[in-house]
Design a protein around this motif. Structure first.
Motif, PDB file in Angstrom:
ATOM      1  N   LYS A 117       0.831  -1.212   0.000  1.00  0.00           N
ATOM      2  CA  LYS A 117       0.000   0.000   0.000  1.00  0.00           C
ATOM      3  C   LYS A 117       0.861   1.255   0.000  1.00  0.00           C
ATOM      4  O   LYS A 117       0.514   2.270  -0.613  1.00  0.00           O
ATOM      5  N   LEU A 118       1.986   1.173   0.689  1.00  0.00           N
ATOM      6  CA  LEU A 118       2.895   2.314   0.748  1.00  0.00           C
ATOM      7  C   LEU A 118       3.420   2.663  -0.651  1.00  0.00           C
ATOM      8  O   LEU A 118       3.429   3.824  -1.058  1.00  0.00           O
ATOM      9  N   LEU A 119       3.860   1.629  -1.411  1.00  0.00           N
ATOM     10  CA  LEU A 119       4.369   1.864  -2.768  1.00  0.00           C
ATOM     11  C   LEU A 119       3.258   2.334  -3.697  1.00  0.00           C
ATOM     12  O   LEU A 119       3.469   3.207  -4.544  1.00  0.00           O
ATOM     13  N   GLU A 120       2.069   1.745  -3.536  1.00  0.00           N
ATOM     14  CA  GLU A 120       0.946   2.170  -4.370  1.00  0.00           C
ATOM     15  C   GLU A 120       0.572   3.624  -4.087  1.00  0.00           C
ATOM     16  O   GLU A 120       0.262   4.390  -5.016  1.00  0.00           O
ATOM     17  N   LYS A 121       0.639   3.987  -2.833  1.00  0.00           N
ATOM     18  CA  LYS A 121       0.362   5.375  -2.436  1.00  0.00           C
ATOM     19  C   LYS A 121       1.385   6.319  -3.057  1.00  0.00           C
ATOM     20  O   LYS A 121       1.052   7.403  -3.566  1.00  0.00           O
ATOM     21  N   LEU A 122       2.643   5.894  -3.058  1.00  0.00           N
ATOM     22  CA  LEU A 122       3.705   6.708  -3.646  1.00  0.00           C
ATOM     23  C   LEU A 122       3.502   6.835  -5.159  1.00  0.00           C
ATOM     24  O   LEU A 122       3.664   7.923  -5.724  1.00  0.00           O
ATOM     25  N   ARG A 123       3.117   5.733  -5.819  1.00  0.00           N
ATOM     26  CA  ARG A 123       2.905   5.781  -7.264  1.00  0.00           C
ATOM     27  C   ARG A 123       1.735   6.696  -7.633  1.00  0.00           C
ATOM     28  O   ARG A 123       1.757   7.343  -8.687  1.00  0.00           O
ATOM     29  N   ASN A 124       0.728   6.740  -6.782  1.00  0.00           N
ATOM     30  CA  ASN A 124      -0.414   7.611  -7.059  1.00  0.00           C
ATOM     31  C   ASN A 124      -0.008   9.085  -7.129  1.00  0.00           C
ATOM     32  O   ASN A 124      -0.667   9.890  -7.774  1.00  0.00           O
ATOM     33  N   THR A 125       1.094   9.408  -6.457  1.00  0.00           N
ATOM     34  CA  THR A 125       1.574  10.794  -6.488  1.00  0.00           C
ATOM     35  C   THR A 125       2.438  11.074  -7.707  1.00  0.00           C
ATOM     36  O   THR A 125       2.624  12.220  -8.105  1.00  0.00           O
ATOM     37  N   ASN A 126       3.004  10.001  -8.313  1.00  0.00           N
ATOM     38  CA  ASN A 126       3.895  10.187  -9.467  1.00  0.00           C
ATOM     39  C   ASN A 126       3.940   8.890 -10.279  1.00  0.00           C
ATOM     40  O   ASN A 126       4.826   8.059 -10.085  1.00  0.00           O
ATOM     41  N   ASN A 127       2.981   8.732 -11.178  1.00  0.00           N
ATOM     42  CA  ASN A 127       2.920   7.475 -11.929  1.00  0.00           C
ATOM     43  C   ASN A 127       3.810   7.455 -13.159  1.00  0.00           C
ATOM     44  O   ASN A 127       3.817   6.492 -13.921  1.00  0.00           O
ATOM     45  N   SER A 136       7.171   8.009 -12.850  1.00  0.00           N
ATOM     46  CA  SER A 136       8.537   7.721 -12.389  1.00  0.00           C
ATOM     47  C   SER A 136       8.894   6.265 -12.662  1.00  0.00           C
ATOM     48  O   SER A 136       8.245   5.343 -12.165  1.00  0.00           O
ATOM     49  N   ASP A 137       9.938   6.055 -13.467  1.00  0.00           N
ATOM     50  CA  ASP A 137      10.405   4.693 -13.734  1.00  0.00           C
ATOM     51  C   ASP A 137      10.878   4.021 -12.453  1.00  0.00           C
ATOM     52  O   ASP A 137      10.708   2.800 -12.275  1.00  0.00           O
ATOM     53  N   LEU A 138      11.485   4.817 -11.561  1.00  0.00           N
ATOM     54  CA  LEU A 138      11.997   4.267 -10.311  1.00  0.00           C
ATOM     55  C   LEU A 138      10.858   3.732  -9.438  1.00  0.00           C
ATOM     56  O   LEU A 138      10.919   2.616  -8.919  1.00  0.00           O
ATOM     57  N   ILE A 139       9.798   4.522  -9.318  1.00  0.00           N
ATOM     58  CA  ILE A 139       8.663   4.113  -8.485  1.00  0.00           C
ATOM     59  C   ILE A 139       7.913   2.951  -9.142  1.00  0.00           C
ATOM     60  O   ILE A 139       7.587   1.950  -8.479  1.00  0.00           O
ATOM     61  N   ASN A 140       7.660   3.064 -10.443  1.00  0.00           N
ATOM     62  CA  ASN A 140       6.989   1.972 -11.156  1.00  0.00           C
ATOM     63  C   ASN A 140       7.790   0.676 -11.064  1.00  0.00           C
ATOM     64  O   ASN A 140       7.230  -0.407 -10.881  1.00  0.00           O
ATOM     65  N   GLY A 141       9.106   0.810 -11.190  1.00  0.00           N
ATOM     66  CA  GLY A 141       9.967  -0.371 -11.117  1.00  0.00           C
ATOM     67  C   GLY A 141       9.938  -1.017  -9.751  1.00  0.00           C
ATOM     68  O   GLY A 141       9.917  -2.250  -9.631  1.00  0.00           O
ATOM     69  N   ALA A 142       9.929  -0.186  -8.702  1.00  0.00           N
ATOM     70  CA  ALA A 142       9.884  -0.729  -7.337  1.00  0.00           C
ATOM     71  C   ALA A 142       8.576  -1.490  -7.097  1.00  0.00           C
ATOM     72  O   ALA A 142       8.570  -2.595  -6.535  1.00  0.00           O
ATOM     73  N   LEU A 143       7.453  -0.905  -7.545  1.00  0.00           N
ATOM     74  CA  LEU A 143       6.161  -1.563  -7.369  1.00  0.00           C
ATOM     75  C   LEU A 143       6.081  -2.835  -8.213  1.00  0.00           C
ATOM     76  O   LEU A 143       5.550  -3.864  -7.768  1.00  0.00           O
ATOM     77  N   LEU A 144       6.635  -2.781  -9.435  1.00  0.00           N
ATOM     78  CA  LEU A 144       6.652  -3.969 -10.294  1.00  0.00           C
ATOM     79  C   LEU A 144       7.422  -5.107  -9.642  1.00  0.00           C
ATOM     80  O   LEU A 144       6.971  -6.270  -9.635  1.00  0.00           O
ATOM     81  N   ASN A 145       8.581  -4.794  -9.089  1.00  0.00           N
ATOM     82  CA  ASN A 145       9.384  -5.823  -8.419  1.00  0.00           C
ATOM     83  C   ASN A 145       8.635  -6.424  -7.231  1.00  0.00           C
ATOM     84  O   ASN A 145       8.749  -7.620  -6.968  1.00  0.00           O
ATOM     85  N   HIS A 146       7.872  -5.587  -6.522  1.00  0.00           N
ATOM     86  CA  HIS A 146       7.081  -6.089  -5.389  1.00  0.00           C
ATOM     87  C   HIS A 146       6.019  -7.076  -5.896  1.00  0.00           C
ATOM     88  O   HIS A 146       5.890  -8.189  -5.365  1.00  0.00           O
ATOM     89  N   TYR A 147       5.273  -6.668  -6.907  1.00  0.00           N
ATOM     90  CA  TYR A 147       4.235  -7.548  -7.456  1.00  0.00           C
ATOM     91  C   TYR A 147       4.843  -8.853  -7.981  1.00  0.00           C
ATOM     92  O   TYR A 147       4.284  -9.935  -7.824  1.00  0.00           O
ATOM     93  N   LYS A 148       5.999  -8.713  -8.612  1.00  0.00           N
ATOM     94  CA  LYS A 148       6.667  -9.883  -9.206  1.00  0.00           C
ATOM     95  C   LYS A 148       7.124 -10.861  -8.120  1.00  0.00           C
ATOM     96  O   LYS A 148       6.918 -12.077  -8.227  1.00  0.00           O
TER      97      LYS A 148
END
Length: 576
Positions: free
Chosen positions: A202-212, A214-226
């Motif tokens: 939820k923390l990463l998703e919340k961060l992505r909602n503020t800046n979708n 950002s490759d860095l943020i998207n990549g971090a969330l992708l790695n989590h899902y993966k």
């Protein structure tokens, strides 16, 4: 930002510090005996100066007694404790370093650098919590740089597994600074360590909602899902990411890999193809993907693989990797001319790889494009001078265009690199033998024939030509007979071998035997070789069969119409 204590201080700075320390001593009140006050200060000043001098040149053991003497005079002098703490840190004496660092901050709690130095000391000896505590104290003294210090303190608390303390700092920073990557990333790592994966997600998703974007943020969330096998969310994220960045090739590859994991091969193949030809990936990465596809999808026909390679090469016209792969596939297909052009393009785009030169030279050799071999071979040698094959191919090309001196130079240069490779070494000696023969360097030619035959004593060409050249020069005819007899025992139905055998016998005066051999040679050859027919005529003429000889010479001239020597023999009815 990381804060480090100053490890080395210049002597000039120390002297200034010493002078400042003297000036900072309370001034004597009116009526005080100044001479007496100065006299009382001298022992401290002298020891402080000597201690600092020794410390500045890293002579720590010499510095310690002087600084301890200083404490005898002034036990509460914080600067002396500070220097001693750093000396003991360098000497690896933890307890003494801890004590003096603690005394320095106790006696002067407003000195920011003392806390930073104390933190460094604790950190060196793996007391991470205490190191973090010291940085938090330092952060209270410098509000403008507090965030950097507190983030570093949080890292130290994490190292010490004091996760709650680290989270407390990060929560406070988040309230002040908002959702920032450097804060959220640390909080995420702590939550994962604590096993709170949903909260971390939820923390990463919340961060992505503020800046979708950002490759860095998207990549971090992708790695989590993966990692946590959230495949539905992973697919949704990748598709959303591609809507924002439609040419992001690596995202296409990630989506293709997801489809592969789900056995959705058609969708995977579509994404891989799109990544290779419609994205921001460079040629090298596109070739890596294509090679992966060839291995993974065995059902892809060769024609489709070639078409993909052509598309990649077209999409990346200046990529040496893309052009080289296309060259490999074209060569495999047998489309030699196009493969040559692809390899040339590879080289012109900077892809000067050993394998590219080698493939190009071999294909040019197949096409007998010797002038080009000479050019590209010389270039290959300049870039990869220890590859003996380049010397063989280039020297062979020089020989073929009758540049015998160049062939000798190239073959000689290649010999030192042929050690351990008998086949290449043979070829180089053989080229030297043939080239020197054409340069009339007969001694060198014979020497290299001998060396070549020492490596491969049954080589038909070397045995045959060496024997023929000796016969032509009418030198060492016994040796020539041994050589050609050996060749004949290996290939007794080869017209050239039989012709040379006949010629050696002829030069030895064994005309009848020579006639038998030359007749057999012509029979096998079918009367297509002018040189065989000329030799036949010469042997007949020497045996006194002039009319038959002239017939044979006429047959030879019909094949080799520009042969003035043959015409002279016919017109003059002689061997000259």
């Amino acid at each position: 930002m990381q804060y480090r204590p100053i490890k080395k201080i210049s002597i000039a700075f120390l002297i200034l510090g010493w002078a400042a320390a003297i000036l900072s001593v309370a001034q004597p009140e009116e009526g005080t005996d100044l001479a007496a006050a100065h006299s009382a200060s001298l022992p401290f000043d002298n020891n402080f100066f000597e201690g600092n001098r020794a410390y500045a040149i890293n002579n720590y053991l010499e510095a310690i007694p002087f600084l301890k003497n200083c404490l005898n005079f002034r036990p509460d002098e914080h600067s002396v404790h500070h220097i001693l703490s750093k000396i003991y840190k360098e000497l690896g004496r933890a307890e003494e370093a801890f004590f003096h660092a603690g005394e320095a901050v106790r006696l002067n709690p407003q000195n920011y650098w003392y806390y930073v130095a104390q933190s460094e000391i604790y950190r060196k000896f793996n007391y991470y919590k205490q190191a973090a505590d010291a940085l938090m104290e330092a952060s209270r003294l410098v509000p403008s740089g507090a965030k950097g210090l507190q983030l570093e303190a949080a890292d130290l608390y994490i190292e010490a597994m004091e996760y709650k303390l680290a989270l407390k700092i990060l929560d406070q920073l988040e309230k002040k600074a908002g959702l920032q990557d450097d804060i959220i990333r640390r909080k995420y790592n702590i939550l994962i360590k604590l096993g709170k994966t949903k909260q971390a997600e939820k923390l990463l998703e919340k961060l992505r909602n503020t800046n979708n974007t950002s490759d860095l943020i998207n990549g971090a969330l992708l790695n989590h899902y993966k990692y946590f096998r959230k495949d539905a969310k992973r697919e949704k994220l990748l598709k959303d990411w591609l809507r924002i960045a439609p040419e992001n090739g690596e995202v296409m590859v990630e989506l293709a890999n997801l489809y592969l994991e789900k056995n959705r091969k058609d969708q995977a193949l579509h994404q891989f193809k799109k990544a290779m030809t419609q994205s921001d990936l460079d040629g090298r990465r596109s070739v890596e993907i294509l090679l992966f596809l060839v291995q993974k999808f065995s059902e892809i026909p060769f024609d489709e693989t070639k078409k993909l390679a052509e598309n990649v090469a077209s999409h990346h016209p200046y990529s040496p990797e893309a052009q080289a792969m296309l060259g490999d596939l074209l060569a495999r297909e047998g489309n030699i001319d196009q493969a040559i052009e692809a390899y040339k393009k590879t080289l012109s785009n900077g892809g000067r790889k050993e394998t590219v030169y080698q493939n190009l030279l071999l294909l040019l050799n197949d096409k007998k494009r010797f002038d080009e071999i000479l050019d590209f071979g010389t270039e290959a040698i300049a870039n990869f001078q220890d590859n003996p094959l380049f010397y063989v191919l280039t020297a062979m090309a020089a020989f073929q265009i009758a540049d015998y001196q160049k062939a000798v130079e190239l073959a000689k240069s290649g010999l030192p690199f042929s050690v351990g490779n008998k086949q290449v070494k043979f070829q180089l000696h053989y080229l030297l033998a043939e080239s020197n023969h054409h340069l009339s360097n007969h001694h060198a030619s014979d020497d290299h024939f001998e060396k070549a035959l020492n490596i491969d004593p049954n080589n038909i060409s070397a045995l045959n030509n060496y024997a023929y050249y000796l016969a032509e020069r009418e030198q060492n005819l016994d040796k020539a007979l041994v050589l050609i007899t050996r060749a004949g025992s290996i290939a007794n139905d080869h017209p050239s071998v039989l012709d040379t055998w006949a010629w050696v016998l002829y030069k030895r005066g064994e005309y009848e035997e020579a006639l038998v051999k030359i007749k057999k040679a012509i029979e096998i050859d079918g009367g297509k070789s002018a040189i065989l027919l000329e030799h036949y005529g010469d042997i007949l003429f020497t045996l006194g069969k002039a009319n038959e000889a002239i017939v044979a010479w006429h047959q030879a001239l019909a094949i080799d119409k520009e042969n003035s020597k043959l015409l002279s023999k016919i017109n003059n009815h002689s061997l000259r």
